[in-house]
Design a protein around this motif. Sequence first.
Motif, short mmCIF file in Angstrom:
data_model
loop_
_atom_site.label_atom_id
_atom_site.label_comp_id
_atom_site.label_asym_id
_atom_site.label_seq_id
_atom_site.Cartn_x
_atom_site.Cartn_y
_atom_site.Cartn_z
N MET A 31 0.84 -1.20 0.00
CA MET A 31 0.00 0.00 0.00
C MET A 31 0.88 1.25 0.00
N SER A 69 2.65 1.65 -3.46
CA SER A 69 1.77 2.08 -4.55
C SER A 69 1.21 3.49 -4.35
N THR A 70 1.23 4.01 -3.12
CA THR A 70 0.64 5.32 -2.86
C THR A 70 1.68 6.43 -2.79
N GLN A 71 2.68 6.26 -1.95
CA GLN A 71 3.74 7.25 -1.77
C GLN A 71 3.20 8.64 -1.45
N GLY A 72 2.39 8.72 -0.41
CA GLY A 72 1.83 10.00 0.00
C GLY A 72 1.53 10.05 1.49
N LEU A 77 1.49 7.09 4.10
CA LEU A 77 1.66 6.00 3.14
C LEU A 77 2.87 6.28 2.26
N LYS A 78 3.92 6.79 2.91
CA LYS A 78 5.14 7.13 2.20
C LYS A 78 6.37 6.55 2.89
N LEU A 115 -2.99 12.46 -5.43
CA LEU A 115 -2.91 11.59 -4.25
C LEU A 115 -4.25 11.48 -3.56
N LYS A 129 -6.09 8.90 -5.32
CA LYS A 129 -5.57 7.57 -4.95
C LYS A 129 -6.18 7.11 -3.63
N LEU A 130 -6.29 8.04 -2.67
CA LEU A 130 -6.87 7.69 -1.37
C LEU A 130 -8.32 7.28 -1.54
N LYS A 165 -9.68 5.82 -4.02
CA LYS A 165 -9.71 4.45 -4.56
C LYS A 165 -9.38 3.44 -3.47
N MET A 166 -8.48 3.79 -2.55
CA MET A 166 -8.11 2.88 -1.47
C MET A 166 -9.21 2.74 -0.42
#
Length: 150
Positions: free
Chosen positions: A57, A60-63, A81-82, A135, A138-139, A141-142
């Motif tokens: 996680m 794939s996110t890096q945030g 998530l980084k 980002l 992306k969140l 979607k998660m």
Amino acid sequence: MTLNYSLASPQKLEKNHLFLVGASQGSDGAKVNAESASAGPVAETFRVIQGELNKEMVKSTQGVFQFELSGDEGGTWYLDLKTSSGSAGFGKPPAAADVVMSMSSGDFVKMFTGKLKPTMAFMSGKLRIKGNMALAVKLEKMLTQFNAKL
């Protein structure tokens, strides 16, 4: 690696607040923080999120997400998530936030439990976003992964 928690004296606790200082690692290595967090729905949401964090996680996110919540359990919360295996908890994030989201604590819980769509919250003014919008998407979607657990 596990660090010990320090628990404040029960006589010094405010109504419905649990004061924990420290961090430990979950079974998958994810860092778990619980600092000055109350035992309500926002804290419970972050406990579930912490249990779901994993290296994939993070990769794939890096945030880093910072949540500025108002109302019950208001204050600053974060989802990192980084860094390493990720972490989540109460207070400022351990690294600079890429996205800052502001909303009521009630709307936060609704959003993470699937009862409020982030896009609708944003368009209706219930959610304000500063920073990296990619980002933030992306969140969103998660959230489907978290919704099943909350």
